[in-house]
Design an enzyme around this catalytic site. Structure first.
Site, short mmCIF file in Angstrom:
data_model
loop_
_atom_site.label_atom_id
_atom_site.label_comp_id
_atom_site.label_asym_id
_atom_site.label_seq_id
_atom_site.Cartn_x
_atom_site.Cartn_y
_atom_site.Cartn_z
N ILE A 19 0.77 -1.11 -0.08
CA ILE A 19 -0.02 -0.02 0.05
C ILE A 19 0.60 1.35 0.07
O ILE A 19 0.17 2.16 0.01
CB ILE A 19 -1.10 0.03 1.24
CG1 ILE A 19 -0.21 -0.23 2.40
CG2 ILE A 19 -2.02 -1.10 1.10
CD1 ILE A 19 -1.17 0.08 3.75
N GLY A 22 8.22 4.27 1.32
CA GLY A 22 8.91 5.41 1.82
C GLY A 22 10.46 5.51 1.61
O GLY A 22 11.07 4.25 1.03
N GLY A 23 11.05 6.14 2.35
CA GLY A 23 12.47 6.31 2.04
C GLY A 23 13.31 5.21 2.97
O GLY A 23 14.22 4.60 2.74
N VAL A 27 5.33 -0.47 3.08
CA VAL A 27 4.29 -0.61 3.85
C VAL A 27 3.20 -1.51 3.27
O VAL A 27 3.03 -1.37 1.95
CB VAL A 27 3.75 0.70 4.16
CG1 VAL A 27 2.40 0.69 5.28
CG2 VAL A 27 4.62 1.83 4.72
N LYS A 42 5.01 -2.13 8.44
CA LYS A 42 6.14 -1.53 7.67
C LYS A 42 7.05 -2.46 8.04
O LYS A 42 7.69 -2.38 9.14
CB LYS A 42 6.18 -0.17 8.60
CG LYS A 42 7.24 0.69 7.77
CD LYS A 42 7.20 2.30 8.37
CE LYS A 42 5.96 2.95 7.73
NZ LYS A 42 5.86 4.37 7.83
N ASP A 136 9.95 14.74 11.81
CA ASP A 136 9.55 14.60 10.32
C ASP A 136 8.26 14.99 10.25
O ASP A 136 7.68 14.15 9.47
CB ASP A 136 9.89 13.13 9.85
CG ASP A 136 10.20 12.98 8.27
OD1 ASP A 136 10.27 14.33 7.75
OD2 ASP A 136 9.63 12.22 7.65
#
Length: 751
Positions: A19, A22-23, A27, A42, A136
């Site tokens: 789904i 990211g860096g 996920v 994750k 972040d």
């Protein structure tokens, strides 16, 4: 195809689909087979998972973040760390990111932006109270549900990538637009860094643009450190001045000039929402009238703010006009012209007279009105408002002119923040007179407790009891340890002596002992299939499932191929037999050995609990020495009877009676058995018969085989009678008998 899809982590989280990415992590949507719910998993990317120091700190931080429990924070449900994979399990959010929403809507209305910002700040305050800084904050890390609820995710994780120097360019571009100046300088960061990022997000929501933007991440970082952002109202004049002040204060370059904490910013937002036309006085407004049209046909009033200097609060700010000057060489510049001040004595004097007259008229009118029964404003009744949930000091400052607020007590509360009114003595809507006394109970905030110190000398049970006594909830997590004995405490998150709200969750990290390649097989009997499988997979054993009939409930383990406590290597295959819920069946054999002289054709009838189960006919002992009768059934202690039938004469007799169990025990018991007597009873035995034969030289005995009969006998052959002389009585004369012929003997050979 993604190799993670289809995997089942720890025997519990079955990955369904990807789904997002990211860096640092990918996920996935997954099913929790134990709870029967959807979750988000994750999984850390390979380049991070191979860095041991990064992993160590990532694990510690993840466990600490797991204590966060707030409606505006994505809940961490579980963390998993093995040699092969590192992952975090979170609640699954059915929504979109704030970034996606902003792209769809463009510029947001100020009330919507304030609603979102308040929720983000509440989530951050909850984390900051526990010593956790997000680092972040950006629209990509904020989820938006369909009901408008905000969920902040990815707490405390991004700092690892920056510290390790592993941040990719793509990730930097996504995050650098929202980082604080101290982050850009790689200085120490605290909660004020998060406040700066929230200010940038609020700026973007209200203007539709980022305050600092460039394709080069380094350039953007330098802007955060050196460049003053354009005032939001220059981009969107519809932004109220008070809200602009909130944004500018949040994005100050120096942390000391920003809000002290997230609650302070929330208070200003709530005050602004109540009084949108007010300003806060953080900045002094000046006006600069600049004609930017060469034809002098268009003028604009450009506003800007200057930070107030406490030492110069009384400084007079001069207003000036900028006159456009055109030189011979076509260069344009602006010259400041001061406005000539005329004498104001006469206008002021006239104004004073007019105001005095108006005041006198109003005074006389008031006396007249009150004299004839008009309402005296000092005695005018009004309705009490609902003050529960509002800040006490703010309520007093706004309504204290007509209500005598009395603080009855301060009480601890987990539901109300410190300084907020929890209850009031007069119900809302009740009509009262001015200066009425209103007693209120004010929250002292949640009761804080220090996390109890428990070390490796405590067992898990002892530590849990101690923490529960101190008013904390406890969640257990297990990990390997070479130093702490199995079952004892390694550490707690948060650590000992850190203050937390009473009733907060404390994670208790418990030792599994040293990580070894040889494991002890657990006792799985009676456990649910999913639980048993998870236990074995946690030990890195390969599980195979087989079904077995059993009276145990369906889905329970009834047998295991490796015995409990048996030591085996990781990777060993173990089969667990799971009950079908159906009774087990078994086969029992009856072995019948025939008598040596059995003869004939026979039928064997087998009765099970009085009912005919099987019938075996045409059995001839001449061709075999034994017969095996097989019985398959279920249950325990069943009666089995075997009847022997002679097919020649129809006679039958009971050969044996037994008691068998057809479960896993397969017990057998002989009640009675008489094989030889049964064959005799049905005339199924051959008998040896002796015969006497008389010859000229004497009697000869011979033996012949014959079937024994209970009703007939074989007579012996007749022998000639021996002739004897007559006997004469001495008392009574006997008449003379006729003469008998003489006996002639056969000649004997040799005479």
């Amino acid at each position: 195809m993604d190799i993670n899809i289809g995997k089942k982590l720890d025997g519990r989280y079955e990955i369904v689909e990807s789904i997002g990415t990211g860096g640092m992590a990918d996920v996935y949507k997954a099913n929790d087979v134990v709870e029967g719910t959807e979750v988000a998993v994750k999984i850390l990317k390979k380049e991070y998972a191979e860095n041991e120091e990064f992993l160590r700190r990532f694990r510690n931080e993840s466990k600490a973040i797991a204590v966060l429990a707030h409606p505006n924070i994505v809940k961490i449900l579980d963390v998993g760390f093995t040699n092969k994979i590192q992952y975090i399990v979170m609640e699954y959010i059915d929504g979109i990111t704030l970034k996606e929403f902003m792209e769809q809507e463009g510029i947001l209305e100020w009330d919507t932006a304030c609603y979102f910002a308040s929720q983000i700040l509440k989530a951050l305050q909850h984390a900051h109270d526990r010593g956790i800084v997000h680092r972040d904050i950006k629209p990509q890390n904020i989820m938006l549900l369909t009901d408008g609820t905000i969920k902040v995710m990815d707490f405390g994780i991004a700092k690892f990538a920056r510290e390790e120097g592993l941040t990719t360019t793509a990730q930097a571009i996504g995050s650098v637009h929202y980082i604080s100046p101290e982050q850009a300088r790689s200085d120490a960061t605290d909660e004020k860094s998060d406040i700066y990022s929230v200010g940038i997000v609020l700026y973007e929501m209200l203007t539709g643009t980022k305050p600092f933007d460039n394709n080069n991440p380094v350039s953007v970082a330098l802007m955060h450190m050196q460049t003053k952002a354009k005032n939001p109202r220059e981009i969107n004049p519809d932004i109220p001045r008070g809200l602009e002040e909130i944004i500018l204060k949040a994005i100050e370059k120096e942390p000391s000039d920003r809000y002290l904490c997230a609650i302070s910013m929330i208070d200003d937002i709530e005050r602004f929402k109540q009084f949108p036309g007010d300003t806060f006085g953080y900045y002094e407004e000046e006006e600069n009238f600049m004609d930017y049209d060469n034809n002098n046909n268009n003028e604009t009033n450009t506003k800007f703010f200057k930070a107030l200097n406490p030492e110069k609060n009384n400084e007079v700010v001069r207003k000036a006009t900028m006159t456009q000057i055109q030189t011979d060489d076509d260069e344009t510049y602006y010259e400041e012209e001061y406005v000539e001040k005329r004498s104001m004595f006469v206008p002021i004097l006239a104004g004073v007279v007019i105001v005095s007259v108006i005041i006198g008229v109003c005074f006389v009118f008031g006396l007249f009105y009150n004299y004839f029964g008009g309402g005296n404003t000092d005695n005018k009744e009004f309705e009490i408002q609902d003050y529960v949930g509002l800040n006490f000091e703010q309520v007093v400052s706004e309504h204290g002119y007509r209500i005598n607020f009395v603080k009855k007590s301060d009480e601890y509360s987990s539901d109300f923040e410190k300084g907020v009114i929890m209850s009031q003595s007069i119900s809302p809507g009740q009509t009262v007179k001015p200066h009425v006394q209103l007693e209120v109970i004010v929250s002292n905030g949640p009761k804080m407790r220090k996390v109890t110190s428990v070390d490796s000398s405590f067992t898990a049970e002892q530590a849990m009891a101690r923490l529960n006594e101190e008013g904390f909830e406890v969640q257990q997590k297990y990990t390997w340890s070479d130093d702490v004995p199995e079952g004892n405490v390694i550490e707690t998150y948060p650590p000992a002596n850190q203050e937390m709200k009473e009733g907060s969750m404390v994670i208790l990290v418990i030792s599994r002992g040293p990580m070894i390649t040889e494991v002890s097989v657990p006792d799985l009997m009676g456990k649910e299939e999913a639980v048993a499988k998870e236990m074995l997979e946690d030990l890195e054993l390969v599980v195979e499932i087989a079904m077995a009939n059993s009276t145990e409930p369906e889905g329970r383990v009834v047998r295991q191929s490796l015995s409990a406590n048996e030591k085996v290597k990781t990777g060993t295959v173990i089969t667990i037999y799971v009950s079908t819920g159906l009774p087990p069946t078994a086969t029992q054999n009856i072995e019948i050995t025939f008598p040596a002289n059995a003869s004939g054709l026979f039928t064997f009838k087998v009765y099970l609990d009085g009912s005919l189960y099987a019938e075996e006919a045409n059995v001839d002992p001449a061709y075999t020495t034994r017969k095996t009768l097989s019985i398959t059934s279920s249950g325990t202690e069943k009666d089995v009877t075997v009847i022997l039938v002679n097919q020649a004469n129809g006679l039958q007799a009971e050969l044996g009676r037994y008691q068998y169990s057809f479960d896993e025990s397969r017990t057998r018991k002989i009640i009675s058995e008489s094989i030889l007597e049964a064959f005799k009873s049905v005339d199924g035995i051959k008998a040896n018969v002796t015969t006497a034969v008389t010859t000229g030289t004497g009697t000869v005995t011979t033996t012949a085989s014959s079937a024994v009969s209970s009703e007939t006998t074989t007579p012996a052959p007749e022998t000639p009678a021996q002739t004897e002389p007559p006997v004469v009585s001495s008392e009574e004369p006997t008449p003379s008998a006729p003469e008998e012929p003489a006996v002639t003997e056969a000649p004997v050979a040799g005479e």
